[in-house]
Design a protein around this motif. Structure first.
Motif, PDB file in Angstrom:
ATOM      1  N   TYR A 118       0.894  -1.066   0.032  1.00 44.80           N
ATOM      2  CA  TYR A 118       0.107  -0.028   0.120  1.00 44.80           C
ATOM      3  C   TYR A 118       0.847   1.189   0.110  1.00 44.80           C
ATOM      4  N   VAL A 142     -12.426   1.253   4.472  1.00 42.92           N
ATOM      5  CA  VAL A 142     -13.297   0.586   3.668  1.00 42.92           C
ATOM      6  C   VAL A 142     -14.273  -0.229   4.849  1.00 42.92           C
ATOM      7  N   ASN A 143     -15.453   0.448   5.090  1.00 44.37           N
ATOM      8  CA  ASN A 143     -16.146  -0.376   6.313  1.00 44.37           C
ATOM      9  C   ASN A 143     -17.215  -1.187   5.393  1.00 44.37           C
TER      10      ASN A 143
ATOM     11  N   ALA B 234      -7.259  -6.133  -2.949  1.00 43.32           N
ATOM     12  CA  ALA B 234      -6.580  -5.598  -1.597  1.00 43.32           C
ATOM     13  C   ALA B 234      -6.747  -4.268  -1.537  1.00 43.32           C
ATOM     14  N   GLY B 235      -6.840  -3.723  -0.394  1.00 41.65           N
ATOM     15  CA  GLY B 235      -7.044  -2.353   0.114  1.00 41.65           C
ATOM     16  C   GLY B 235      -8.473  -1.571  -0.066  1.00 41.65           C
ATOM     17  N   PHE B 236      -9.316  -2.334  -0.992  1.00 41.95           N
ATOM     18  CA  PHE B 236     -10.677  -1.801  -1.356  1.00 41.95           C
ATOM     19  C   PHE B 236     -11.749  -2.446  -0.811  1.00 41.95           C
ATOM     20  N   SER B 237     -11.434  -3.543   0.152  1.00 43.26           N
ATOM     21  CA  SER B 237     -12.570  -4.386   0.757  1.00 43.26           C
ATOM     22  C   SER B 237     -12.536  -4.113   2.322  1.00 43.26           C
ATOM     23  N   PRO B 238     -13.512  -4.390   3.013  1.00 42.03           N
ATOM     24  CA  PRO B 238     -13.622  -4.161   4.470  1.00 42.03           C
ATOM     25  C   PRO B 238     -12.403  -4.994   5.177  1.00 42.03           C
ATOM     26  N   GLY B 240      -9.520  -4.322   4.692  1.00 38.63           N
ATOM     27  CA  GLY B 240      -8.441  -3.575   5.259  1.00 38.63           C
ATOM     28  C   GLY B 240      -7.190  -3.801   4.618  1.00 38.63           C
TER      29      GLY B 240
END
Lengths: 397, 397
Positions: A118, A142-143, B234-238, B240
């Motif tokens: 990241y 992202v919740n 990765a990084g765009f889902s809940p 984290g």
């Protein structure tokens, strides 16, 4: 099922063994690790290094003297070598909830963390990011809430006679719905582009969360590119893989301001928007705050909500573009049309603090009502995310 | 105007001096540099290093023996230290037109090039990229042609009961037009996600260019996520900021295939599509080729065009999911409905070459017509971009 997976994985392993030395789906170590007590451990596998440091905005700044000049530089911390050439550092205290950025320095050479995919780019600086959970940072995550869409879209700019790129957030439900939405135009600072707010500013996450919590109205957010010398962010224009720079011409020559109605016209055609002053807001950070001030006063019937975040707040008339002439008069005209909100936010340590004080004095003297929001710290993304979180719930009420 | 810019820049310098040690809008040096003769120079500022190497797909592979086992590993080249601690290496020959990737190795430590902000992620491997101009690579460039939009969109997956993310390319003119478009569904391989084709595969550039040249029909390209364990990349889902991995469960348990009509249904509702078999194509690389084979035979009235790129081409019936039962029968049924195109592409060095040979024998024996495209090299993105460039012009004729 397991057999199937094993088969594919082993096929991949075969491929991998023959194609690369290092596994390309395993990181060298685990880094960073946010521990249960909210301290954070950084690790770096560097068996041949003689010194490994970490630097980032989670460390207190250091004061350095160059002759008599006092400079603040980002703090550093030393990693200590352990087994297998893995160096390690754990913060001495828990970190407060926030989105942080950091880099490693290995024998004097600054580099990103090879164990953390990241990264974000700020002009040419690539940094790794991590998030410490908590109330203040929950909006940046992202919740498990409905998510809006993020699109990179091209429109034709008549002022330049060229196609230009912008980023558009549409709220959850837009695709399958029929309703119209208000629009926030959100402008970046010098050195930024149409990627800045969506990556460093976490716009999609902030909007998703505020809308899901009922704190903000569902809205479209449009993030254009304010550098008239660019058609698109670095790597996405016909210029190719050029090195980004902050020293771009045509960022403040009035042409962006003059081209702005073309952007609004495109958005009103391409999206289901509320095509009226009451359904439009404009805000920006730093140079984007300057642009928001100029555009909103130049087209006083276009935006009902204005936000200046750490703005370059120069409002005195200049003669280098018709846009910048008679600014004070035009601002008075703008306020005579009673915008629903004029919001000014800045940090106490910002180098533009004095400029904002002067602009506020002008507004005060001229009985132009605005709201003011002051924070700690200076010209940093932490503040701009905070300003967005505070600004958006005030819109389109 | 100049004064204005100087003012902002000097303000930034002030800010900068007080906030960071290194300029954040200047790279340490210029790297890589594609020279006029198409050789490429790599530079790295590392005054304290004792050895700097570059590794990448532009260098010939090296043969390494581990005991009796013969392995191919990526080639390396040594940089030589010059003035100011700047190390340099220029390729001995011009490079052929292509999109290349590379990394530096400084005293044994692999790292990205701090002078190049252009990186791509393949599972967890971050590499820098550069492009050598020429006919073969012209399709991967952002050229001065009309550009389509790229959107990250969420849909509700009924099989999982969760929202999932997909990437959608809509061709230039979509936003302001009214027409309907055919749709190519384009699937990633193991370890990939909905970001793979758009970044590593250069889908937007390839489609923009082929459409502008009149070689491809304007079409929508939908790039879903084939890992049923993930809601998003990765990084765009809940989940984290988790570390991506290739070892995901539920990539080949039949559930993705079963969920696919839901994706088509969403796209047909959310976009102006040609809602019929003749307006739909499906293709994928590696595991995505397997998915394309399975999905197209499972729903033989859904797709008129099928592309298997370096596919995992296992077509024998299995019993772990109803989707994988009676595969051979279902493929015969699919071909009895005469798809307009069944296209198989693979490289001579691909570890899946034999599997594809077996699948082709099966198709030959059963008089199932397909087209076959064979290239050099193996299981690499260069081939998958080439396959896309060759596949897309054959669609929707």
């Amino acid at each position: 099922m397991k057999k199937q997976i094993l088969c594919l994985v082993s096929a991949c392993c075969l491929l991998q063994a023959s194609a690369q030395e290092a596994l390309w789906w395993k990181t060298p170590t685990t880094s960073p690790e946010v521990n249960e007590d909210k301290t954070v451990t950084f690790r770096m596998k560097a068996p041949k290094a003689s010194r490994v440091e970490v630097t980032g905005d989670f460390l207190p700044k250091e004061i350095v003297f160059k002759g008599k000049q006092k400079n603040e530089v980002p703090g550093k911390a030393e990693l200590v070598e352990g087994e297998n050439g893995i160096w390690e550092y754990t913060t001495s205290n828990p970190l407060s909830p926030e989105l942080y950025s950091y880099s490693f320095i290995v024998d004097g050479l600054k580099m990103t963390d090879p164990s953390n995919v990241y990264t974000t780019r700020d002009v040419v600086t690539m940094s790794n990011i991590f998030l410490v959970d908590g109330e203040a940072s929950s909006c940046y995550k992202v919740n498990d809430v409905p998510h809006g869409s993020v699109s990179r879209v091209w429109y034709h700019c008549n002022v330049l006679g060229k196609d230009r790129r912008l980023t558009v957030y549409t709220p959850a439900g837009y695709e399958l719905g029929k309703g119209r939405y208000p629009v926030l135009y959100l402008l970046h600072g010098m050195g930024g582009d149409e990627e800045a707010w969506i990556t460093l500013g976490r716009v999609a996450q902030i909007l998703d969360n505020l809308i899901a919590q009922g704190k903000a109205k569902p809205m479209i957010v449009v993030m254009p590119n304010g550098n008239m010398d660019q058609q698109a962010a670095a790597g996405f224009s016909p210029e190719g893989f050029v090195t980004p720079t902050i020293e771009l011409p045509r960022t403040t020559d009035g042409s962006y301001e003059q081209s702005f109605p073309g952007i609004v016209e495109f958005i009103d055609k391409a999206y289901r928007t509320e095509k009226k002053k009451g359904g439009r807001a404009i805000a920006g950070l730093s140079m984007g705050g300057f642009h928001s001030m100029q555009i909103s006063k130049e087209y006083p019937d276009m935006f009902n909500y204005v936000g200046l975040f750490s703005a370059s707040a120069r409002f005195k008339g200049r003669k280098d573009s018709p846009v910048y002439e008679r600014c004070e008069d035009k601002i008075r005209t703008q306020f005579s049309k009673k915008p629903a909100l004029y919001w000014i936010a800045i940090g106490k340590d910002d180098f533009l603090y004095k400029e904002n004080m002067e602009f506020r004095s002008f507004l005060d003297k001229n009985k132009c009502p605005y709201r003011y929001f002051e924070t700690e710290d200076g010209h940093i993304w932490k503040n701009w995310r905070t300003y967005l979180v505070n600004f958006v719930p005030q819109l389109f009420k």
